[in-house]
Design a protein around this motif. Structure first.
Motif, PDB file in Angstrom:
ATOM      1  N   TYR A 134       0.840  -1.191   0.000  1.00 59.40           N
ATOM      2  CA  TYR A 134       0.000   0.000   0.000  1.00 59.40           C
ATOM      3  C   TYR A 134       0.882   1.250   0.000  1.00 59.40           C
ATOM      4  N   TRP A 135       0.337   2.326  -0.528  1.00 59.53           N
ATOM      5  CA  TRP A 135       1.049   3.592  -0.524  1.00 59.53           C
ATOM      6  C   TRP A 135       1.040   4.182   0.874  1.00 59.53           C
TER       7      TRP A 135
ATOM      8  N   ALA B  31      -3.341  11.772  -4.345  1.00 56.74           N
ATOM      9  CA  ALA B  31      -4.474  11.168  -3.650  1.00 56.74           C
ATOM     10  C   ALA B  31      -4.343   9.655  -3.715  1.00 56.74           C
ATOM     11  N   ARG B  32      -4.452   9.001  -2.570  1.00 60.78           N
ATOM     12  CA  ARG B  32      -4.458   7.543  -2.538  1.00 60.78           C
ATOM     13  C   ARG B  32      -5.883   7.036  -2.722  1.00 60.78           C
ATOM     14  N   THR B  33      -6.033   5.967  -3.500  1.00 62.58           N
ATOM     15  CA  THR B  33      -7.355   5.418  -3.788  1.00 62.58           C
ATOM     16  C   THR B  33      -7.299   3.890  -3.707  1.00 62.58           C
ATOM     17  N   ASN B  34      -8.492   3.268  -3.847  1.00 64.72           N
ATOM     18  CA  ASN B  34      -8.590   1.813  -3.916  1.00 64.72           C
ATOM     19  C   ASN B  34      -7.873   1.146  -2.745  1.00 64.72           C
TER      20      ASN B  34
ATOM     21  N   PHE C  91       9.013  11.215  -6.852  1.00 66.62           N
ATOM     22  CA  PHE C  91       7.803  11.565  -7.594  1.00 66.62           C
ATOM     23  C   PHE C  91       6.595  10.786  -7.083  1.00 66.62           C
ATOM     24  N   LEU C  92       6.786   9.492  -6.825  1.00 66.94           N
ATOM     25  CA  LEU C  92       5.665   8.613  -6.506  1.00 66.94           C
ATOM     26  C   LEU C  92       5.358   8.513  -5.019  1.00 66.94           C
ATOM     27  N   GLY C  93       6.352   8.748  -4.148  1.00 70.51           N
ATOM     28  CA  GLY C  93       6.180   8.478  -2.735  1.00 70.51           C
ATOM     29  C   GLY C  93       6.638   7.069  -2.394  1.00 70.51           C
ATOM     30  N   THR C  94       6.520   6.686  -1.135  1.00 70.41           N
ATOM     31  CA  THR C  94       6.983   5.373  -0.678  1.00 70.41           C
ATOM     32  C   THR C  94       5.806   4.442  -0.418  1.00 70.41           C
TER      33      THR C  94
END
Length: 246
Positions: A99-100, A158-161, A233-236
């Motif tokens: 998960y993000w 924004a994190r989703t799903n 760019f993407l995060g961890t």
């Protein structure tokens, strides 16, 4: 194999086919479109498509030395001029069991907060990026001469799903000469950041993905430097604990 087994197999196959058909991600016209998880579309206002690509990035994750293989779909907008703005719409999906992490603040960023892009809530902040190791520097002309050396960026995430997917929007402009930090502005540029953030806020169009749309695949772009497409760019990302227990 009896009829019950055959029927169950056919039903299972139909579900798999239906799910695969529903999860279409690509481009329709000039918009990035995801028909499932989440079903959204994004595009930049009044900016042509500059590049489109899908590939695998490797952001930092747990104790993985080489990073986590992460699927990314991305559409970039702009006219390709080194002095013109660029907008990015990206969709990143981590593998099953991961998960993000919470959206992290960029180093030396300013004006962190929640932004609503049409009807979708994003965490946002403004920051400076050096073009030397930026995945998108080659999208614009003049790179061989080192321009633009630095970008000012308003990023939205924004994190989703259930946190397995992340939508990332960026609006960027070449950093004006004389600005070395966003915390202190040179004389005469006191309102620059405020104006820049307003332009960023108005640069995207977001909406639901039309159910009848079959987006085209994004393909591969030589102008995207995937080796720099990492956690900056993407995060961890992290692994769910129940997937690590034996």
């Amino acid at each position: 194999m009896n009829w019950l087994h055959i029927s169950c197999f056919v039903l299972f196959a139909a579900v798999l086919v239906g799910c695969a058909a529903a999860q279409r991600r690509g481009i329709s016209g000039s918009a990035y479109v995801s028909t499932a998880r989440p079903a959204v579309s994004f595009q930049a206002k009044n900016m042509p498509v500059l590049a489109r690509a899908e590939g695998t990035a490797r952001p930092m994750a747990g104790n993985m030395v080489s990073g986590l293989p992460t699927r990314v779909w991305l559409v970039a907008y702009g006219d390709g001029n080194a002095r013109s703005p660029v907008a990015l719409a990206a969709h990143a999906e981590v593998p099953y069991g991961w998960y993000w992490d919470g959206i992290m603040r960029r180093p030396f960023s300013v004006n962190e907060g929640v932004e609503i892009v049409n009807n979708m809530e994003f965490q946002a902040c403004t920051y400076i990026v050096d073009g030397a190791r930026d995945p998108f520097t080659q999208l614009v002309a003049g790179v061989e001469q080192g321009a633009p050396a630095r970008w000012i960026i308003r990023g939205f995430a924004a994190r989703t799903n259930f946190y397995t997917d992340k939508i990332i929007l960026e609006y960027r402009e070449p950093l004006p000469e004389g600005i070395v930090s966003l915390s202190t502005m040179p004389m005469g540029l006191g309102d620059f950041v405020r104006g820049f953030e307003q332009r960023a806020r108005e640069s995207f169009i977001e909406g639901p993905a039309p159910s009848e749309v079959t987006p085209e695949r994004l393909g591969y772009s030589r102008d995207i430097q995937w080796r720099y497409m990492n956690e900056k760019f993407l995060g961890t990302a992290s692994k769910y604990e129940n997937f690590t227990r034996r």
